[in-house]
Design a protein around this motif. Structure first.
Motif, PDB file in Angstrom:
ATOM      1  N   VAL A  75       0.843  -1.197   0.000  1.00 23.09           N
ATOM      2  CA  VAL A  75       0.000   0.000   0.000  1.00 23.09           C
ATOM      3  C   VAL A  75       0.881   1.250   0.000  1.00 23.09           C
ATOM      4  O   VAL A  75       0.559   2.247  -0.635  1.00 23.09           O
ATOM      5  CB  VAL A  75      -1.016  -0.010   1.174  1.00 23.09           C
ATOM      6  CG1 VAL A  75      -0.347   0.140   2.514  1.00 23.09           C
ATOM      7  CG2 VAL A  75      -2.036   1.085   1.003  1.00 23.09           C
ATOM      8  N   GLY A  76       2.021   1.176   0.694  1.00 22.55           N
ATOM      9  CA  GLY A  76       2.943   2.313   0.744  1.00 22.55           C
ATOM     10  C   GLY A  76       3.588   2.518  -0.629  1.00 22.55           C
ATOM     11  O   GLY A  76       3.961   1.550  -1.293  1.00 22.55           O
ATOM     12  N   ARG A 237       6.539   3.555   8.544  1.00 22.58           N
ATOM     13  CA  ARG A 237       7.833   3.471   7.853  1.00 22.58           C
ATOM     14  C   ARG A 237       8.908   3.973   8.808  1.00 22.58           C
ATOM     15  O   ARG A 237       8.685   4.942   9.560  1.00 22.58           O
ATOM     16  CB  ARG A 237       7.850   4.339   6.588  1.00 22.58           C
ATOM     17  CG  ARG A 237       7.074   3.767   5.409  1.00 22.58           C
ATOM     18  CD  ARG A 237       7.746   2.537   4.815  1.00 22.58           C
ATOM     19  NE  ARG A 237       7.067   2.050   3.626  1.00 22.58           N
ATOM     20  CZ  ARG A 237       6.107   1.131   3.623  1.00 22.58           C
ATOM     21  NH1 ARG A 237       5.703   0.592   4.759  1.00 22.58           N
ATOM     22  NH2 ARG A 237       5.559   0.728   2.492  1.00 22.58           N
ATOM     23  N   HIS A 285       9.570  -6.179   9.459  1.00 24.39           N
ATOM     24  CA  HIS A 285       8.584  -5.629   8.502  1.00 24.39           C
ATOM     25  C   HIS A 285       7.561  -6.697   8.099  1.00 24.39           C
ATOM     26  O   HIS A 285       7.463  -7.069   6.928  1.00 24.39           O
ATOM     27  CB  HIS A 285       9.301  -5.069   7.259  1.00 24.39           C
ATOM     28  CG  HIS A 285       8.469  -4.049   6.527  1.00 24.39           C
ATOM     29  ND1 HIS A 285       9.008  -2.934   5.926  1.00 24.39           N
ATOM     30  CD2 HIS A 285       7.135  -3.977   6.284  1.00 24.39           C
ATOM     31  CE1 HIS A 285       8.051  -2.222   5.344  1.00 24.39           C
ATOM     32  NE2 HIS A 285       6.899  -2.849   5.551  1.00 24.39           N
TER      33      HIS A 285
HETATM   34  O1  LIG Z   1       4.776  -2.049   4.143  1.00 24.08           O
HETATM   35  C1  LIG Z   1       3.970  -2.574   3.470  1.00 24.08           C
HETATM   36  C2  LIG Z   1       3.075  -1.902   2.587  1.00 24.08           C
HETATM   37  O2  LIG Z   1       2.208  -2.576   2.022  1.00 24.08           O
HETATM   38  O3  LIG Z   1       3.206  -0.683   2.402  1.00 24.08           O
END
Ligand SMILES: O=CC(=O)O
Ligand SMILES: NC(=O)C1=CN([C@@H]2O[C@H](COP(=O)(O)OP(=O)(O)OC[C@H]3O[C@@H](n4cnc5c(N)ncnc54)[C@H](OP(=O)(O)O)[C@@H]3O)[C@@H](O)[C@H]2O)C=CC1
Length: 325
Positions: A75-76, A237, A285
């Motif tokens: 998603v990031g 993050r 992570h």
């Molecule tokens: O850190 C994972 C993501 O999906 O962004």
């Protein structure tokens, strides 16, 4: 003619078969030096890219003149230069929603593990140090009823609030770019400025993206506002936090503990002082890392990529300015 797709993440046999039906696929299995060399060789013919955990900068993308779409299995989107992609009309898509609940579970696992000292005390048994009943020096702190502070009240923030409010009876306070009336009503949550939240929350949880505005958002000044009982959780993050300031705050007892799934540099160096601290629970992570969710993310990314290559607007288009449809 089939489109040329370069994968830099291995997919399940089912998804591989689906891609092979519609595209010529080059798979880069590892992003080690050899894999990166193969990626560079494949980029000139790539029309679509699919993968994660690689900084795709302009220097690499300039090798791909035919590129039409990138499907990130995340998603990031901090690994991408969105302005550059938009300028080249390369469609960038991501995988929101399907990972929200799993990532919130990870956040809550870190909340419980830090507060109840799960890792530290489990290690104590393994090391043969459980020789008599534990006493106050081994006690943790309650989670239920404590104030949950969420920075970034988006999808994952909301899923965390749901767990805290309904599951653990926690008062919820939050900070975001804009107030969220629906969230406030559902969880009896209250908006706070960032300094207010840092002062009032028992658990300070980061669930916001890494952007130019959020990089280094939490540093020495912000840790100084927290209390010695505060537990700090980061599932967003690593670069949102000044890691040196975090280490200092933990060492100085400015905060009680930290649960960290993300780091300034990943993988985290074995020499990191964070790993010397008993009051740190560090995970590699793993926010979305379950079999079910990683498959759902990969499926979502394949759908996005195939749509884009077929000239359709992907459901999870990030850079809407790149769309010419
Ligand atoms: O850190 C994972 C993501 O999906 O962004
Ligand atoms: N550890 C892991 O494995 C995972 C980490 N993540 C990380 O979590 C992030 C969030 O994901 P998700 O919840 O789906 O994203 P959303 O976009 O749904 O939510 C992000 C929230 O952050 C808020 N926000 C953005 N900038 C700021 C700022 N400067 N100050 C305060 N709040 C801000 C936004 O506020 P507003 O709505 O007011 O604009 C938004 O509500 C991802 O970008 C990714 O980096 C995601 C999945 C797994």
């Amino acid at each position: 003619m089939k489109k040329q797709v370069v994968l830099y993440k291995k997919l399940s046999p089912l998804l591989m078969a689906r891609l092979h039906e519609q595209a010529e696929v080059t798979l880069i299995e590892n992003l080690d030096a050899e894999g990166l060399g193969k990626l560079r060789d494949a980029l000139p013919r790539a029309q679509g890219l699919l993968g994660a955990s690689l900084k795709l900068n302009a220097e690499l993308l300039d090798l791909a003149p035919n590129l039409q779409a990138i499907a990130s299995v995340s998603v990031g989107v901090d690994n991408y230069d969105i302005d550059y992609l938009t300028q080249r009309h390369i469609l960038l898509s991501n995988t929101p929603d399907v990972l929200t609940e799993t990532t919130a579970d990870t956040g809550f696992a870190l909340i419980l593990a830090t507060a109840r000292r799960v890792v530290e005390l489990a290690n104590m048994i393994r090391e043969g140090k459980w020789t008599r009943n534990i006493g106050p020096t081994h006690f943790g702190s309650d989670v239920h009823g404590k104030t949950l502070g969420i920075i970034g009240m988006g999808r994952i923030g909301e899923a965390l609030a749901q767990r805290g409010h309904f599951g653990f009876g926690m008062p919820v306070i939050y900070h975001s770019q804009s107030p969220k009336p629906a969230v406030e009503q559902r969880f009896n949550a209250h908006y706070r400025s960032l300094p207010e939240l840092l002062q009032q929350a028992d658990f300070v949880c980061l669930t916001l993206p890494l952007t130019a505005e959020t990089e280094g958002l939490i540093g020495a000044e912000q840790f100084a506002l927290m209390r010695p009982e505060t537990i700090f959780i980061n599932i967003s993050r690593g670069k949102v936090v000044d890691e040196t300031a975090l280490i200092e705050a933990l060492r100085a007892g400015q905060i009680r503990a930290a649960g960290l799934d993300v780091f300034e540099r990943e993988p985290l160096n074995q020499d990191s002082p964070l790993l010397q601290l008993n009051n740190v629970v560090a995970t590699p992570h793993i926010g979305s890392a379950t079999h079910e969710t990683r498959e759902a993310m990969a499926r979502c990314a394949v759908d996005n990529l195939l749509a884009a290559l077929a000239g359709e607007r992907p459901v999870n288009l990030v850079n809407v300015g790149a769309w010419r449809g």
